[in-house]
Motif scaffolding. Structure first.
Motif, PDB file in Angstrom:
ATOM      1  N   ASP A 283       0.821  -1.207   0.000  1.00 28.07           N
ATOM      2  CA  ASP A 283       0.000   0.000   0.000  1.00 28.07           C
ATOM      3  C   ASP A 283       0.857   1.259   0.000  1.00 28.07           C
ATOM      4  OD1 ASP A 283      -2.442  -1.243  -0.140  1.00 28.07           O
ATOM      5  OD2 ASP A 283      -2.884  -1.079   2.017  1.00 28.07           O
ATOM      6  N   GLN A 284       2.003   1.191   0.637  1.00 27.13           N
ATOM      7  CA  GLN A 284       2.900   2.356   0.689  1.00 27.13           C
ATOM      8  C   GLN A 284       3.431   2.738  -0.684  1.00 27.13           C
ATOM      9  OE1 GLN A 284       6.062   1.535   3.491  1.00 27.13           O
ATOM     10  NE2 GLN A 284       4.638   0.836   5.071  1.00 27.13           N
ATOM     11  N   HIS A 285       3.395   1.790  -1.617  1.00 28.79           N
ATOM     12  CA  HIS A 285       3.958   2.019  -2.953  1.00 28.79           C
ATOM     13  C   HIS A 285       2.906   1.846  -4.051  1.00 28.79           C
ATOM     14  CE1 HIS A 285       8.050   1.841  -1.223  1.00 28.79           C
ATOM     15  NE2 HIS A 285       7.564   0.863  -0.471  1.00 28.79           N
ATOM     16  N   ALA A 286       1.635   1.832  -3.675  1.00 27.14           N
ATOM     17  CA  ALA A 286       0.582   1.491  -4.633  1.00 27.14           C
ATOM     18  C   ALA A 286       0.464   2.499  -5.763  1.00 27.14           C
ATOM     19  CB  ALA A 286      -0.758   1.358  -3.912  1.00 27.14           C
ATOM     20  N   ASN A 287       0.557   3.777  -5.444  1.00 27.70           N
ATOM     21  CA  ASN A 287       0.527   4.829  -6.468  1.00 27.70           C
ATOM     22  C   ASN A 287      -0.660   4.675  -7.420  1.00 27.70           C
ATOM     23  OD1 ASN A 287       1.500   7.150  -7.722  1.00 27.70           O
ATOM     24  ND2 ASN A 287       2.770   6.001  -9.160  1.00 27.70           N
ATOM     25  N   GLY A 288      -1.831   4.417  -6.833  1.00 22.57           N
ATOM     26  CA  GLY A 288      -3.039   4.325  -7.646  1.00 22.57           C
ATOM     27  C   GLY A 288      -3.444   2.925  -8.040  1.00 22.57           C
ATOM     28  N   THR A 289      -2.573   1.941  -7.848  1.00 25.73           N
ATOM     29  CA  THR A 289      -2.925   0.554  -8.140  1.00 25.73           C
ATOM     30  C   THR A 289      -3.633  -0.047  -6.933  1.00 25.73           C
ATOM     31  OG1 THR A 289      -1.024   0.251  -9.619  1.00 25.73           O
ATOM     32  CG2 THR A 289      -2.019  -1.737  -8.719  1.00 25.73           C
ATOM     33  N   GLU A 290      -4.759  -0.701  -7.171  1.00 26.12           N
ATOM     34  CA  GLU A 290      -5.484  -1.365  -6.084  1.00 26.12           C
ATOM     35  C   GLU A 290      -4.726  -2.628  -5.673  1.00 26.12           C
ATOM     36  OE1 GLU A 290      -8.667  -1.941  -3.364  1.00 26.12           O
ATOM     37  OE2 GLU A 290      -8.191  -0.228  -4.642  1.00 26.12           O
ATOM     38  N   ILE A 291      -4.425  -2.754  -4.390  1.00 27.91           N
ATOM     39  CA  ILE A 291      -3.677  -3.898  -3.880  1.00 27.91           C
ATOM     40  C   ILE A 291      -4.623  -4.803  -3.093  1.00 27.91           C
ATOM     41  CG2 ILE A 291      -1.743  -4.675  -2.466  1.00 27.91           C
ATOM     42  CD1 ILE A 291      -0.844  -2.972  -4.834  1.00 27.91           C
ATOM     43  N   VAL A 292      -4.656  -6.077  -3.444  1.00 33.02           N
ATOM     44  CA  VAL A 292      -5.468  -7.062  -2.743  1.00 33.02           C
ATOM     45  C   VAL A 292      -4.584  -8.255  -2.392  1.00 33.02           C
ATOM     46  CG1 VAL A 292      -7.389  -8.694  -2.933  1.00 33.02           C
ATOM     47  CG2 VAL A 292      -7.606  -6.408  -3.895  1.00 33.02           C
ATOM     48  N   VAL A 293      -4.662  -8.719  -1.160  1.00 35.41           N
ATOM     49  CA  VAL A 293      -3.937  -9.922  -0.753  1.00 35.41           C
ATOM     50  C   VAL A 293      -4.874 -11.115  -0.914  1.00 35.41           C
ATOM     51  CG1 VAL A 293      -2.741 -11.110   1.115  1.00 35.41           C
ATOM     52  CG2 VAL A 293      -2.488  -8.634   0.851  1.00 35.41           C
ATOM     53  N   ALA A 294      -4.518 -12.030  -1.806  1.00 38.36           N
ATOM     54  CA  ALA A 294      -5.341 -13.217  -2.044  1.00 38.36           C
ATOM     55  C   ALA A 294      -5.198 -14.189  -0.876  1.00 38.36           C
ATOM     56  CB  ALA A 294      -4.919 -13.893  -3.349  1.00 38.36           C
ATOM     57  N   SER A 295      -6.305 -14.746  -0.460  1.00 39.87           N
ATOM     58  CA  SER A 295      -6.347 -15.589   0.733  1.00 39.87           C
ATOM     59  C   SER A 295      -6.090 -17.054   0.417  1.00 39.87           C
ATOM     60  CB  SER A 295      -7.711 -15.452   1.408  1.00 39.87           C
ATOM     61  OG  SER A 295      -7.845 -16.356   2.476  1.00 39.87           O
ATOM     62  N   ARG A 296      -5.548 -17.764   1.407  1.00 43.95           N
ATOM     63  CA  ARG A 296      -5.386 -19.211   1.324  1.00 43.95           C
ATOM     64  C   ARG A 296      -6.610 -19.933   1.899  1.00 43.95           C
ATOM     65  NH1 ARG A 296      -0.726 -20.981   2.810  1.00 43.95           N
ATOM     66  NH2 ARG A 296      -1.354 -22.968   3.656  1.00 43.95           N
ATOM     67  N   PHE A 297      -7.616 -19.189   2.337  1.00 44.42           N
ATOM     68  CA  PHE A 297      -8.785 -19.784   2.973  1.00 44.42           C
ATOM     69  C   PHE A 297     -10.091 -19.530   2.227  1.00 44.42           C
ATOM     70  CE2 PHE A 297      -5.852 -18.699   6.512  1.00 44.42           C
ATOM     71  CZ  PHE A 297      -5.510 -19.999   6.874  1.00 44.42           C
ATOM     72  N   GLU A 298     -10.124 -18.543   1.357  1.00 44.19           N
ATOM     73  CA  GLU A 298     -11.374 -18.202   0.683  1.00 44.19           C
ATOM     74  C   GLU A 298     -11.085 -17.451  -0.609  1.00 44.19           C
ATOM     75  OE1 GLU A 298     -13.485 -15.693   3.374  1.00 44.19           O
ATOM     76  OE2 GLU A 298     -11.972 -14.114   3.327  1.00 44.19           O
ATOM     77  N   GLU A 299     -12.134 -17.285  -1.395  1.00 42.35           N
ATOM     78  CA  GLU A 299     -12.024 -16.577  -2.653  1.00 42.35           C
ATOM     79  C   GLU A 299     -11.950 -15.070  -2.425  1.00 42.35           C
ATOM     80  OE1 GLU A 299     -16.438 -17.124  -1.747  1.00 42.35           O
ATOM     81  OE2 GLU A 299     -14.567 -18.235  -1.460  1.00 42.35           O
ATOM     82  N   THR A 300     -11.367 -14.361  -3.376  1.00 39.43           N
ATOM     83  CA  THR A 300     -11.457 -12.901  -3.364  1.00 39.43           C
ATOM     84  C   THR A 300     -12.762 -12.495  -4.032  1.00 39.43           C
ATOM     85  OG1 THR A 300     -10.437 -12.546  -5.543  1.00 39.43           O
ATOM     86  CG2 THR A 300      -8.939 -12.735  -3.643  1.00 39.43           C
ATOM     87  N   ALA A 301     -13.029 -11.217  -4.035  1.00 40.63           N
ATOM     88  CA  ALA A 301     -14.122 -10.692  -4.858  1.00 40.63           C
ATOM     89  C   ALA A 301     -13.773 -10.893  -6.333  1.00 40.63           C
ATOM     90  CB  ALA A 301     -14.329  -9.213  -4.557  1.00 40.63           C
ATOM     91  N   VAL A 302     -14.770 -10.712  -7.186  1.00 43.24           N
ATOM     92  CA  VAL A 302     -14.530 -10.670  -8.628  1.00 43.24           C
ATOM     93  C   VAL A 302     -14.226  -9.233  -9.000  1.00 43.24           C
ATOM     94  CG1 VAL A 302     -15.505 -11.049 -10.916  1.00 43.24           C
ATOM     95  CG2 VAL A 302     -16.090 -12.603  -9.042  1.00 43.24           C
TER      96      VAL A 302
END
Length: 266
Positions: free
Chosen positions: A231-250
């Protein structure tokens, strides 16, 4: 002009990534069971009828666990190398087995899937980019080193799944035996947070709207740590951490530097 992406699961317990448009989709890896794949897609409002093919990156069990049942049940072609088939001990129906050649695009409807080699301790490991509707998505996991293949393809992506497997200090101080630590960071294992961040900050194209951080170690990493770091370096890019337990959003990835999050079904 868009593609839809989600991580159905990401980690050493199973990896499966969905990339598609309004009419067709592919799965990259099938490392969770058929039943779990179906459940997670249903929760997201996605249909297996849109999935037209499965692409397998390498033979480790967390990437192939569900492929045999999925392919048989839905009559899906599986794009896989012969060495990966053999070393994975897979018994797929012959008519469902398709080969691919590095750098030669495979056309799945209007989607174009291109494989390229990577550094990993498997027989014939590959990463993939999926392109369609003027959008390019990269799937970069299980990478031992940030080689020129990864960098060149990362620079083309509107969105990407990028491995951030371990924190170097956590790995050093953790409970893993020396041989396993050596394997993880030895150039044919996995990317550290630091290596992934270097790829992102140095080679991110200006049109990258979305980065999904993937294949985090359960023992040698922390989702909160990774989220804060990127997040400190995102510069406008959305950052999402993918989980090992469930799906992310679409996520709907649009070529014009826009990313839309789609609501999940109740």
């Amino acid at each position: 002009m868009s593609l839809f992406i989600t991580s159905l699961n990401s980690g050493s317990n199973g990896n499966c990534y969905y990339i598609g448009n309004d009419s067709e989709a592919v799965l990259v890896d099938a490392g969770i069971s058929c039943r779990e794949t179906e459940k997670r897609m249903t929760r997201l409002g996605l249909s297996m009828t849109k999935v037209k093919a499965i692409f397998i990156s390498h033979e480790h069990i967390d990437h192939i666990r569900g492929v045999t049942v999925l392919a048989k049940k839905y009559r899906l072609p599986v794009y896989i190398t012969q060495a990966t088939m053999v070393h994975g001990g897979l018994t797929l129906e012959q008519q469902l087995v398709m080969s691919f050649t590095p750098y030669e695009p495979v056309q799945i409807g209007t989607l174009s899937v291109t494989a390229f080699p990577k550094h990993h301790d498997a027989s014939e490991p590959h990463s993939f980019i999926v392109a369609g509707n003027a959008v390019t998505i990269g799937i970069f996991t299980d990478i031992g080193a940030p080689c020129e293949h990864v960098i060149r393809h990362f620079q083309q992506c509107h969105a990407a799944f990028l491995e951030a497997n371990y924190d170097e200090e956590m790995l050093d101080k953790g409970r893993y035996p020396y041989y396993l630590k050596k394997r993880i960071r030895g150039g044919k294992g996995h990317l550290s947070n630091k290596q992934a961040l270097e790829i992102f900050t140095t080679h991110r194209p200006p049109f990258m709207s979305h980065l999904l951080l993937a294949h985090l170690s359960r023992d040698n990493n922390s989702p909160a740590l990774v989220q804060e770091l990127f997040d400190q370096h995102a510069n406008g890019t959305e950052i999402v951490v993918a989980s090992r337990f469930e799906e992310t959003a679409v996520y709907r990835i649009i070529a014009q530097q826009i990313c839309e999050v789609l609501p999940q079904n109740d």
